[in-house]
Design an enzyme around this catalytic site. Sequence first.
Site, PDB file in Angstrom:
ATOM      1  CG  MET A  30      -2.015  -1.106   1.070  1.00 13.14           C
ATOM      2  SD  MET A  30      -3.526  -0.807   2.022  1.00 13.14           S
ATOM      3  CE  MET A  30      -2.896  -0.763   3.677  1.00 13.14           C
ATOM      4  CG  HIS A  34       8.758  -0.067   5.743  1.00 10.44           C
ATOM      5  ND1 HIS A  34       9.081  -1.406   5.765  1.00 10.44           N
ATOM      6  CD2 HIS A  34       7.423  -0.003   5.999  1.00 10.44           C
ATOM      7  CE1 HIS A  34       8.012  -2.114   6.038  1.00 10.44           C
ATOM      8  NE2 HIS A  34       6.976  -1.289   6.178  1.00 10.44           N
ATOM      9  CD  GLU A  35      15.933   0.025   4.074  1.00  2.53           C
ATOM     10  OE1 GLU A  35      16.350  -1.019   3.545  1.00  2.53           O
ATOM     11  OE2 GLU A  35      16.099   1.151   3.581  1.00  2.53           O
ATOM     12  N   GLY A  36      11.504  -2.954   5.085  1.00  2.00           N
ATOM     13  CA  GLY A  36      10.824  -4.247   5.060  1.00  2.00           C
ATOM     14  C   GLY A  36      10.260  -4.557   3.689  1.00  2.00           C
ATOM     15  CG  HIS A  37       7.086  -2.217   1.934  1.00  5.82           C
ATOM     16  ND1 HIS A  37       6.901  -1.068   2.670  1.00  5.82           N
ATOM     17  CD2 HIS A  37       5.918  -2.902   2.015  1.00  5.82           C
ATOM     18  CE1 HIS A  37       5.680  -1.064   3.177  1.00  5.82           C
ATOM     19  NE2 HIS A  37       5.058  -2.161   2.796  1.00  5.82           N
ATOM     20  CG  ASP A  77       9.571  10.369  -0.927  1.00  4.65           C
ATOM     21  OD1 ASP A  77      10.216  11.054  -1.746  1.00  4.65           O
ATOM     22  OD2 ASP A  77       9.120  10.820   0.144  1.00  4.65           O
ATOM     23  CG  ASP A  78       6.281   4.618  -1.953  1.00  2.00           C
ATOM     24  OD1 ASP A  78       6.953   4.806  -0.926  1.00  2.00           O
ATOM     25  OD2 ASP A  78       5.045   4.557  -1.952  1.00  2.00           O
ATOM     26  CD  GLN A  84      17.783   5.466  -3.669  1.00  2.00           C
ATOM     27  OE1 GLN A  84      17.493   4.899  -2.621  1.00  2.00           O
ATOM     28  NE2 GLN A  84      18.017   6.776  -3.732  1.00  2.00           N
ATOM     29  CD  GLU A 152       7.439 -15.344   8.993  1.00  2.00           C
ATOM     30  OE1 GLU A 152       8.107 -15.002  10.007  1.00  2.00           O
ATOM     31  OE2 GLU A 152       7.465 -16.483   8.509  1.00  2.00           O
ATOM     32  CE  LYS A 153       3.900  -4.489   9.734  1.00  2.00           C
ATOM     33  NZ  LYS A 153       2.474  -4.291  10.138  1.00  2.00           N
ATOM     34  CG  ASP A 154       0.701  -7.085   8.010  1.00  2.00           C
ATOM     35  OD1 ASP A 154      -0.011  -6.475   8.832  1.00  2.00           O
ATOM     36  OD2 ASP A 154       1.551  -6.519   7.306  1.00  2.00           O
ATOM     37  CB  SER A 189       4.455  -0.597  10.382  1.00  2.00           C
ATOM     38  OG  SER A 189       3.142  -0.225   9.994  1.00  2.00           O
ATOM     39  CB  SER A 190       3.247   2.107   5.738  1.00  2.00           C
ATOM     40  OG  SER A 190       3.836   1.292   4.738  1.00  2.00           O
ATOM     41  NE  ARG A 191      -2.356   1.653  10.126  1.00  2.00           N
ATOM     42  CZ  ARG A 191      -2.665   0.692   9.259  1.00  2.00           C
ATOM     43  NH1 ARG A 191      -1.758  -0.250   8.975  1.00  2.00           N
ATOM     44  NH2 ARG A 191      -3.856   0.649   8.691  1.00  2.00           N
TER      45      ARG A 191
END
Length: 284
Positions: A30, A34-37, A77-78, A84, A152-154, A189-191
């Site tokens: 969504m 971040h680094e997780g994505h 930014d995404d 990169q 796995e966070k979600d 998290s994006s949040r």
Amino acid sequence: MQIFKEKQALKNQITAFKKEGLSIGFVPTMGALHEGHLSLIEEALSSCDTVVVSIFVNPTQFDNPNDLEKYPRTFEDDVMRISQLENDRDIIIFSPPASEIYGNEVVSEKFSFDGLEYQMEGKFRDGHFNGVGTIVKKLFEMVEPDKAFFGEKDYQQLQIIKKLVEKLDLPIEIVGCPIHRETSGLARSSRNERLSAEDRQTASFIFRVLQKTKEDFGTKSANEIASWVEEEFKNHPAIELEYFEIANADTLESIQQRENGQKYRAFIAAYFGDVRLIDNIALN
């Protein structure tokens, strides 16, 4: 890197790739990457010839209109962050408007996930997993991936997507990837973008509680641990606990006592102000 806004243009490119025999990886997001994505995208690039990254804030999975309105949107930014990556030439970004996905009626389908949808998040976010199932099904139909990558966070969402693929008999391998954390331990998290650096440090309390839960799981009962967690949050002035559960990692059902041969996870949802944060940890 290519960017598509229209589903037909995307499908035409996917068809061309498949005619060349190229494997397709898919990372649905969504945005507010971040680094997780980025770690999910890199994992997809390592095992697929080309990767589609969707950036779409899906309205049907928000039960709270204010949460939808405040969800960070950082498309430029995404795109820069994805550009990169070393193999960015093998990436397609799909960022459609809602009308391209839903047409004139933004509504969810109804799904049964064999009870997975009624646990944890399902108890607190009415209709959330119908929205998740709806958008993921639609995106799978458009992208036709060989593999799809989820963090796995979600974890509950990951299990539900696996169930969706099973029920629809889709030829897609669902790959779960480890939680990516900030240096403090806070799950990325994006949040988190809505929290200050100081707030993020404070919110890492959630992960410390999970670590202690894992440490105690071998010697204390689930009820004892839950009581301790609730007391810890009551004594914390900044973070309000929504739920804590120790659950079977496969069925997501809460447990009273552990059984040999079963895998378990601990789950937390909590509020830092009006920012909702979730996290979990494998216990064995």
